[in-house]
Design an enzyme around this catalytic site. Sequence first.
Site, short mmCIF file in Angstrom:
data_model
loop_
_atom_site.label_atom_id
_atom_site.label_comp_id
_atom_site.label_asym_id
_atom_site.label_seq_id
_atom_site.Cartn_x
_atom_site.Cartn_y
_atom_site.Cartn_z
N TYR A 127 54.16 -60.82 -74.21
CA TYR A 127 54.55 -59.49 -73.37
C TYR A 127 53.44 -59.00 -73.00
CZ TYR A 127 57.05 -55.30 -71.92
OH TYR A 127 57.78 -54.47 -71.26
N SER B 36 53.47 -52.25 -67.65
CA SER B 36 53.76 -51.30 -69.20
C SER B 36 52.54 -51.12 -69.44
CB SER B 36 54.08 -52.55 -70.08
OG SER B 36 54.08 -52.10 -71.19
#
Length: 246
Positions: A142, A129
Site C-alpha cells: 500500500y 495517502s
Amino acid sequence: MKKVCVITGGSSGIGLSIVKLFIENNYQVFNLDLSPSTAGADCKSEYRQCDVTNTQLVSEIIADIAKQHTIDVLVSNAGIHFSANIENTSEADLDKVFNINVKGAYAAIKAVLPSMKANKNGAILLMASDQALIAKQNSFAYNLSKSALASIAKTTALDYASYNIRANAVCPGTIETPLYHQAIDNYCQKSGADKSAIHLEEEKLQPLQRLGQPEEVAELVLFLASDKAKFITGSLQVIDGGYTAQ
Ligand code: NAD
C-alpha cells in the site's frame, strides 16, 4: 454549462463524498466503479461499470465520455488497502494492489489527457495517502502504491504544465470510511483485538484526537479542482489532522 468530472471509485467512502459535493457544485459527474452507489437518489452521477485494472475498458469509457463532453476534472480515487510486511506480501498481492491503485490511475490519466490538452485546461487529482510521505508498519504494498501516485502527480504536473493541466496528489490520514472499517476488522480478526478499543486507539493517535471524515477530503478536492487553486500543481496536499507533523 456544467463542468465535467470523471471519478474512479465514486460509489463509496471518500469517492462518494466527492461525487455528492461536485454534484452540489453544479458538476456533471461520471463515476467509474465496480458497482453503483447504494446512496440512491442522493447521488445523481452517471455510473459506468468499470474495473480500473482493465486499462482498455478505462480508455474506452473515458474516450466515449470525451466524444460528447470536455473533461475538466479527473479524480483518480479507486483504491484498496492491504496490510502486510514485505515477507507476507505475495507477488500476486503486490500485483493486485499495484494494478488497482497505480495502473488504474495511469490508465485514467492517459485517457483524459487528449480532452484536457485540446481544451488547454484540466485538473487531475490522485487520491494518495499520508503514506505517500511516511511509512506505516505492515503496509509494504500500500505504501509503495501511494508513493507511486505522488510521483505520478509530480511527473504529470511537469509534463502537462504547458497545456495548463494541473496534477496534484491528495494525502489523507485516517478517514472513517468502509475501507477504514474493513482494515480494522481484518486486523481484529487476525489479532483477536476488540474493534471499539482499536477504534479509540486510532482516534488517540491523531493530534486532533479524531479521525477525518470523507466530506472533509471532498472539500479539499473541490478546492484543488477549482480555479481558486490555479497556481497549485505537482503538490502533495496533506489532510491528516496533524498526523504527519509529529
Ligand atoms: P472505500 O473502500 O470506501 O471506496 C473505494 C471505492 O473504490 C469503492 O467504491 C470500490 O468499489 C472502488 N474500487 C475498488 N477497486 C476498484 C476497481 N478495481 N475498479 C473500480 N473501482 C474500484 O475506500 P475509501 O476509504 O473511500 O478510499 C478511497 C481512496 O482513498 C483509496 O484510494 C484509498 O487508498 C484512499 N485513502 C483512504 C484513506 C482512509 O483512511 N479511508 C486514507 C488515505 C487514502
